[in-house]
Motif scaffolding. Structure first.
Motif, PDB file in Angstrom:
ATOM      1  N   PHE A  13       0.814  -1.220   0.000  1.00  0.00           N
ATOM      2  CA  PHE A  13       0.000   0.000   0.000  1.00  0.00           C
ATOM      3  C   PHE A  13       0.849   1.273   0.000  1.00  0.00           C
ATOM      4  N   LEU A  14       2.050   1.124   0.549  1.00  0.00           N
ATOM      5  CA  LEU A  14       2.972   2.263   0.498  1.00  0.00           C
ATOM      6  C   LEU A  14       3.291   2.597  -0.956  1.00  0.00           C
ATOM      7  N   GLY A  15       3.598   1.554  -1.732  1.00  0.00           N
ATOM      8  CA  GLY A  15       3.865   1.732  -3.157  1.00  0.00           C
ATOM      9  C   GLY A  15       2.638   2.258  -3.878  1.00  0.00           C
ATOM     10  N   PHE A  16       1.499   1.665  -3.570  1.00  0.00           N
ATOM     11  CA  PHE A  16       0.234   2.005  -4.224  1.00  0.00           C
ATOM     12  C   PHE A  16      -0.107   3.485  -4.016  1.00  0.00           C
ATOM     13  N   LEU A  17      -0.092   3.890  -2.750  1.00  0.00           N
ATOM     14  CA  LEU A  17      -0.525   5.259  -2.422  1.00  0.00           C
ATOM     15  C   LEU A  17       0.528   6.299  -2.814  1.00  0.00           C
ATOM     16  N   SER A  18       1.793   5.938  -2.615  1.00  0.00           N
ATOM     17  CA  SER A  18       2.823   6.944  -2.913  1.00  0.00           C
ATOM     18  C   SER A  18       2.874   7.239  -4.406  1.00  0.00           C
ATOM     19  N   LEU A  19       2.596   6.252  -5.243  1.00  0.00           N
ATOM     20  CA  LEU A  19       2.608   6.536  -6.676  1.00  0.00           C
ATOM     21  C   LEU A  19       1.497   7.526  -7.042  1.00  0.00           C
ATOM     22  N   ILE A  20       0.329   7.336  -6.417  1.00  0.00           N
ATOM     23  CA  ILE A  20      -0.774   8.277  -6.704  1.00  0.00           C
ATOM     24  C   ILE A  20      -0.407   9.682  -6.229  1.00  0.00           C
ATOM     25  N   VAL A  21       0.177   9.750  -5.023  1.00  0.00           N
ATOM     26  CA  VAL A  21       0.600  11.065  -4.500  1.00  0.00           C
ATOM     27  C   VAL A  21       1.629  11.694  -5.449  1.00  0.00           C
ATOM     28  N   GLN A  22       2.538  10.850  -5.929  1.00  0.00           N
ATOM     29  CA  GLN A  22       3.590  11.356  -6.820  1.00  0.00           C
ATOM     30  C   GLN A  22       2.990  11.960  -8.095  1.00  0.00           C
TER      31      GLN A  22
END
Lengths: 978, 394
Positions: A13-22
């Motif tokens: 989820f860290l990968g999932f959410l951080s990509l959207i934030v990015q």
């Protein structure tokens, strides 16, 4: 939740959410700042840099890691909403809608991203460590833990990319997405949290969710006024599109259109629109069929409609803009939605006039409308007696050098397709291109047409487009310059130059950023016991991200429509890691050769990418669109897979402590990638073009493979002592590198002024006074001066004092004529109290010379790497004579030129002329002498200090009997006694 | 072992003397250092760039006017920035450099832009209407307007642009030969090439050529008076009428501009004013009202005022053009405050294009953009006999 999968779950989820934030941050920053590739590279570079810094920090946490993880989870659930509101408000409230320069943009991005990115990096490192600790008890295969986390994070990023582009991008406004992200972070925390901390987590969650929602609602209420500055009476319509937020503001008389807060069009009448339409239309009596590229939101279509029976084909990229134009249902207007550069290839009919409103080449995408390839494409759909027009932004007086260069490169590119070219100094620079001879009588032609215009009155046309003025423009642009092409975007490069001039920025900050990165990276590499492996990892990160930028840009150049596909391409890069990591985890024996082979394959991939690009370019017409696209996706996937495989192999071979290894691997990968993003986007592609950038990457990987092959053998042989010795040598090299970087910044004409300004500010002088004051304290109690960080602060703080006079002295004798210097540098200013301070400090065991003097510190290589004591002593005694020789020469000159009156100012061969003729310019003599002294310090101990330095000599005289004892003590301190 | 460590901790006489010397010396020298930064050193006064010019540029230089020596530095007195410069430093305007202890201008007979324009483009509506004017500019400006439309020359050094060599005599002779009645110092900022402007104006005046400044008026009073004696007319841009907005938009102060305008008017120069309305910056109607009142009270109701529409440029590319409504309301405010001649530029609306006689309310000059369709002013008077202020042909 099962403990076994907890870390993987969080990482996913860290990968999932951080990509959207990015992606959201990318979109927001491009709107807030100027959306050129400099800013893109800066965002990407800063993001990776900060995540890398976070990974390094993760090694600092030694105890209660689970609590630390929980705290960081709380942080990352707060930051997304705050970050978004900050980005939006700062533009309106702080910069007041004004564009900002490179320096401000750099700091804005760094400050905004720092909290979130550093937390992400730290979390990633900590999760890997916890996973390792968990797996140690199970199968004792710690590389598997690393792969698990890396895999979960990558997989999460892939899904994040997919989710954003298919479900979020044009359905939810960014602020609500950020709110949802905060809430999801909290949910994950609740699901993965420990039972005993659940109350604390719940309380925190309630606070964060409430605050996020309250802020978001309040922000939405006042958004129009806060963000766009429009009055409350204006009607505002917001539409979400794959390109971001499309906003239409209607003030009853005119409409204004924004895409991510960037003004993309207005219906306000302007002279420029009239010029762009009526000047080309007046060149021929029978123009009927017009191709319009962009500009539909302006009054261009209305102006064209003033001509009877004219039929317009309009090419537009944005569905939203196209939809608005179609709504007006104008007669004889055909709208084609899609990338205009692509659409033009599919047109079968021929046109009389092509009018392009592409704007300035602010990025590689827009640059495609000014390349020789595009002009050839345009000519294919133009009748023999047709005319094409396009414009470049400038004031009417085109005299600024980078603007002339930009115009000249576009001019020479257009010349490849068209026989005749005119450049008109209108409201902007208006280019007319045709194969028939163009008339200069603009006023008469427009008058003949009898079209009613508001701004093109007779006197304006007569004076603005006089033959003298047009010929002056032609003289400006008719020069041999490299043509602007798709794969060598020179017009974009000159635009960047112009943009930097506009903001009075130079590339110094980038240089500082890169130097900072390189220093951290070098420190990480050399701190490692396996420099070769670290170097390979670093170059892989560099090439991977650099190639990502190359593939994105080349895709954009060929197909244009990048916004839709950026998520797919980035996801494929990350998705490639998954098979790579998986394959590697299945291998039982890990061999060094595999890493080398990966390097070679990467290198070959770069070369084959060039071949593929050339092939697609040449055969684009005959290849199916899907198969062409497939090749790009294939490359992204394969490169990702090789990188994934290689990174996990390197992790397996690293023989360091776990926490160091994890943080180092992440840090090297991210920081290498960060340098890759910045260097490729800012320097490599504009300067050498896409093709040569690929070759550069290929060479880098080959060098890295060779280094690994030869170096690892040596790595094995080295004993621990030798490694420590190399560590000392590395520290010395770092000092040396800093010294020469400072010299370079002072010598380079682009940066000299900035360095001078910084070093002569009151604040910097205060800093020097503080250092000197503390120096007295350290001299009295040397035991306080043991901390390595303090030593570095002294070295860096005192560096300008030494480097400025050496790099750029008014006279050619640094430090000597300061008393008569008309424009003293920092040394010249502080020498009144610095020199007495030095002599005083030297009373205590030559404290200044051995500890604080930057010149002394950069000559310590002999002490560090000494191997031959006898030879050293011999050279040392010979060197003592050198001082005597220099003294003799000085005395000779003093006697020979006993009177300064004999030296005339006007005699170009005189000593006076030699000293003064290049005042403030750097002297090659001095630079060469400095390099010689530093080189000599490899063989002779501190050659300058021991033979020429007057301060050292004076102190030696005072402390004569202590001298020998002091030297031995200093060498002991350095770790290598002779 | 114990004795050894005891001896190590014990301070010797030599060490005591050394430490005392270092301590006392350190205190004294630190105090001296701080004093030199905070009291003796005038560097905090310094504005401008420590930057020498290339050799090529020096051929277009001459000793500047309006400077004096202040301590060890040179103080430029031309504009209110009053840059304090050391040897080889360059002023805020980018055109004035200190060399060998003297201040030089690097903008002399090296214009980067020379064009023939309609006088209405400046805009000057009450000064020889319908004539052409030879316009010229060198690089450099003493303001930093975010919305500058000529930023590529105004925000550049003479070193950054393509300079032409145009001798004053050649320029004046050209005007005489081509029958161009006036010369305009425009595009960038004539204050930045003050000496060139002044000398060319003097030479022009000798040969019957009139001179026009298109300026922001950011100049000290004395130099303003001196230039006003040789120049015939000026269009002065009042960017905003509050110190806060003026500072934000231009990086400079409003008060010296108002003083300079008053001084120029007193010296007999014909003055027209321009107010460019930038949304979110200078579109406050109360501010516009205040400015109009000041103009009526200080310069008189006969002073022409031009409201100009902003177009996105330079650092304000993402601000939309000024809405029609704001311009039209500003026009009404100016008329209501008692100004007789208010014009609207950069946009085409019915109002604000023609010159209307304040007495008979008839259109005495009708314009289509820069083209004069009708001019009924004779001997500076409307056919109804009312005197129309300005400088008119014949």
């Amino acid at each position: 939740m099962l403990d076994r999968y907890k870390n993987i779950f969080i990482s996913f989820f860290l990968g999932f959410l951080s990509l959207i934030v990015q992606v959201i941050c990318f979109r927001e920053f491009l709107g807030t700042l100027d959306g050129n590739e400099l800013i893109t590279s800066l965002i990407l570079g800063n993001w990776l840099f900060l995540v890398g810094v976070g990974s390094v920090l993760s090694a600092k946490f030694k105890v209660k890691i689970k609590n630390v993880i929980r705290n960081f989870q709380i942080y990352i659930s707060i930051f997304p909403v705050a970050q978004l509101i900050f980005i939006r408000l700062i533009k309106a409230q702080v910069f007041q809608f004004a564009d900002i320069g490179l320096g401000s943009a750099y700091f804005l991005i760094l400050i905004t991203l720092a909290p979130y990115c550093i937390s992400i990096g730290t979390l990633l490192g900590l999760l890997t460590r916890v996973e390792q600790e968990t797996s140690e008890g199970q199968d004792k295969k710690d590389s598997k833990a690393f792969i698990n986390i890396y895999l979960a994070d990558s997989l999460g990023s892939v899904f994040g990319g997919i989710a954003f582009y298919f479900f979020i991008a044009d359905r939810l406004e960014s602020i609500y997405v950020m709110c949802a992200i905060s809430t999801t972070h909290i949910l994950i925390m609740l699901l993965s949290g420990e039972r005993k901390a659940i109350k604390y987590i719940m309380a925190m969650s309630a606070v964060i969710v409430t605050l996020s929602i309250v802020f978001s609602i309040e922000f939405k209420k006042h958004e129009n006024m806060l963000v766009t500055g429009t009055s409350e009476t204006a009607k505002v319509t917001n539409v979400l599109s794959p390109y971001g937020l499309f906003r239409e503001v209607d003030d009853n008389k005119n409409r204004y259109f924004y895409e991510n807060e960037v003004l993309v069009g207005t219906t306000v009448e302007s002279r420029f629109i009239e010029e762009s339409v009526h000047i080309p239309m007046s060149q021929h009596p029978e123009y009927k069929n017009v191709l319009l590229i962009f500009g539909g939101l302006s009054k261009a279509i209305d102006e064209l409609k003033k001509y009877q029976d004219v039929s317009i084909t309009y090419l537009e990229r944005s569905k939203e803009i196209a939809h608005r134009i179609q709504k007006e249902k104008k007669k004889n207007l055909r709208v084609i939605v899609g990338d205009p550069r692509e659409s033009i290839k599919g047109l079968r009919e021929k046109f009389d006039v092509i009018i392009s409103f592409a704007g300035d080449p602010i990025n590689a995408n827009i640059n495609r409308y000014f390349t020789e390839e595009f002009f050839v494409l345009a000519k294919n759909v133009l009748r023999d007696d047709g005319i094409m027009t396009f414009s470049l932004g400038s004031s009417e007086n085109v005299v600024e050098n980078s603007m002339i260069e930009m115009g000249a490169t576009v001019y020479s590119s257009a010349r490849t397709a068209f026989k005749h070219l005119l450049v008109l100094p209108g409201s902007k620079l208006i280019f007319l291109a045709s194969d028939f001879s163009l008339s200069l009588k603009i006023k008469d032609l427009i008058k003949e047409k009898g079209i009613q215009t508001k701004f093109l009155d007779e006197r304006y046309l007569e004076t603005q487009f006089s033959e003298v003025r047009i010929n002056l423009m032609r003289n400006n642009f008719e020069r041999s310059l490299i043509k602007n092409s798709d794969f060598r975007p020179t017009a974009y490069f000159f635009y960047v130059k112009k943009w930097l001039n506009l903001h009075e920025s130079n590339l110094l900050l980038f240089m500082v950023f890169l130097i900072l990165l390189i220093l951290i990276v070098v420190r990480l590499v050399f701190k490692s016991e396996q420099t070769a492996l670290s170097t390979t990892l670093l170059t892989t990160g560099f090439v991977n991200l650099g190639f990502e930028v190359v593939i994105l840009m080349s895709y954009q150049i060929i197909y244009g429509d990048l916004f839709k596909k950026i998520g797919v391409l980035l996801s494929l890069f990350i998705a490639g890691f998954i098979p790579g990591l998986y394959l590697q985890s299945k291998r039982e024996k890990k061999r060094k050769e595999e890493i080398i082979i990966c390097d070679i394959i990467l290198s070959l991939m770069m070369v084959s990418y060039v071949l593929m690009l050339n092939y697609i370019e040449a055969n684009q017409k005959y290849l199916a669109y899907s198969s062409q696209e497939g090749v790009f996706y294939g490359f992204a996937l394969i490169i990702g897979a090789i990188v994934g495989y290689q990174v996990s192999s390197i992790f397996e071979r690293m023989k360091e402590r776990n926490q160091d290894r994890v943080s180092r691997i992440y840090a090297l990968d991210f920081l290498g990638a960060s340098v890759g993003a910045v260097l490729t986007g800012i320097y490599l592609i504009p300067l050498v073009g896409l093709i040569n950038t690929c070759y550069f990457f290929a060479v880098i990987k080959i060098i890295s493979a060779l280094y690994l092959y030869f170096r690892e053998k040596e790595d094995k042989k080295e004993t621990n002592e030798q490694i420590r010795s190399v560590g000392k040598e590395y520290l010395f090299q770092l000092k040396l590198a800093l010294f020469f970087i400072a010299m370079l910044l002072i010598i380079a004409s682009d940066t000299k002024t900035v360095v001078y300004q910084i070093t002569t500010t009151q604040w910097f002088e205060m800093f020097v006074v503080l250092l000197v004051t503390c120096g007295f304290v350290f001299a009295i109690k040397p035991s306080l001066f043991k901390n390595a960080q303090i030593k570095w602060i002294y070295f860096i703080g005192m560096l300008p004092l030494a480097a400025f006079p050496l790099g750029r002295c008014y006279f050619k004798v640094p430090f000597f004529f300061c008393h008569v210097c008309p424009r003293p540098c920092l040394f010249g200013v502080v020498r009144f109290y610095l020199i007495p301070s030095i002599i005083l400090m030297n009373l205590k065991s030559k404290f200044w010379c051995h500890n604080l003097c930057p010149i002394g510190r950069v000559q310590e290589i002999k002490c560090v790497t000494n191997t031959n004591v006898r030879m050293m002593r011999l050279l040392q005694s010979l060197w003592r004579c050198f001082g005597i020789v220099v003294l003799t020469i000085i005395v000779y000159f003093a006697v020979y030129h006993s009177s300064w009156n004999s030296i005339t100012e006007n005699d170009q061969n005189s000593f006076y002329y030699f000293l003064f003729n290049n005042a403030f310019e750097f002297s090659l003599y001095i630079v060469v002498i400095v390099i010689l002294f530093v080189a000599l310090s490899k063989f002779i101990k501190k050659p300058f200090c021991n033979s020429l330095c007057p301060v050292g000599a004076l102190s030696d005289l005072i402390l004569h009997e202590e001298k020998k004892h002091l030297e031995d003590e200093h060498e002991k301190e350095l770790g290598i006694a002779t | 072992m114990k004795n050894e460590s005891k001896n190590r901790n014990k301070i010797t006489r030599r060490n005591f003397i050394k430490n005392t010397a270092i301590g006392v010396g350190g205190l004294g020298l630190t105090a001296y250092g701080l004093r030199s930064i905070l009291i003796d050193n005038h560097r905090f006064l310094q504005i401008g760039f420590p930057n020498d010019a290339s050799k090529e540029i020096w051929k277009w230089s001459r000793e500047a006017e309006w400077w004096n020596r202040s301590g060890g530095m040179i103080r430029c007195l031309l504009c209110p920035h009053e840059c304090h410069l050391r040897e080889n430093d360059r002023g805020f305007c980018r055109t004035r450099v200190v060399k060998n202890g003297k201040l030089y201008t690097l903008a002399y007979e090296n214009p980067c832009a020379v064009n023939i324009d309609p006088i209405e483009k400046k805009p000057l509506y009450h000064f020889l209407p319908g004539t052409t004017i030879l316009s010229l500019a060198t690089a450099g400006c003493n303001l930093r307007c975010l919305n500058c439309q000529n930023w590529d020359i105004s925000q550049a050094k003479p070193d950054d642009v393509k300079n032409m060599e145009v001798k004053i005599s050649e320029m004046v002779d050209f005007c005489v030969k081509k029958n161009i009645p006036s010369l305009a110092y425009t595009y960038s900022e004539p204050i930045a090439f003050y000496e060139y402007t002044k000398d060319a104006s003097l030479e022009g005046r000798k040969k019957g050529i009139k001179n026009v400044l298109v300026t922001a008026g950011y100049i000290n009073e004395m130099p303003a008076r001196e230039i006003a004696r040789v120049v015939d007319a000026a269009n002065i841009d009042i960017k905003a009428f509050s110190e806060y907005t003026y500072k934000k938009l231009t990086g400079s102060r409003l008060e010296p501009v108002l003083t300079a305008i008053k001084a120029m008017k007193e010296e007999g120069m014909w003055i027209e004013l321009t107010r460019l309305i930038v949304p979110n910056y200078s579109d406050d109607l109360a501010d516009i009202r205040k400015m109009c009142r000041w103009i009526v009270e200080t310069l008189g109701p006969g002073t022409p005022l031009h409201f100009s529409r902003f177009h996105p440029d330079h650092k304000l590319k993402n601000i939309a053009p000024t809405p029609d409504e704001i311009i039209e309301r500003s026009y009404e405010i100016a008329m209501n405050e008692g100004l007789n001649f208010v014009y609207i530029g950069n946009m085409r609306v019915e109002r604000g294009q023609s010159t209307i006689c304040p007495k008979c309310k008839e259109e005495v000059i009708i314009r289509d953009g820069y083209t004069i369709l009708k001019n009924e002013i004779r001997d500076g008077k409307c056919p109804c006999g009312e005197k129309i202020p300005g400088i008119w042909m014949g």
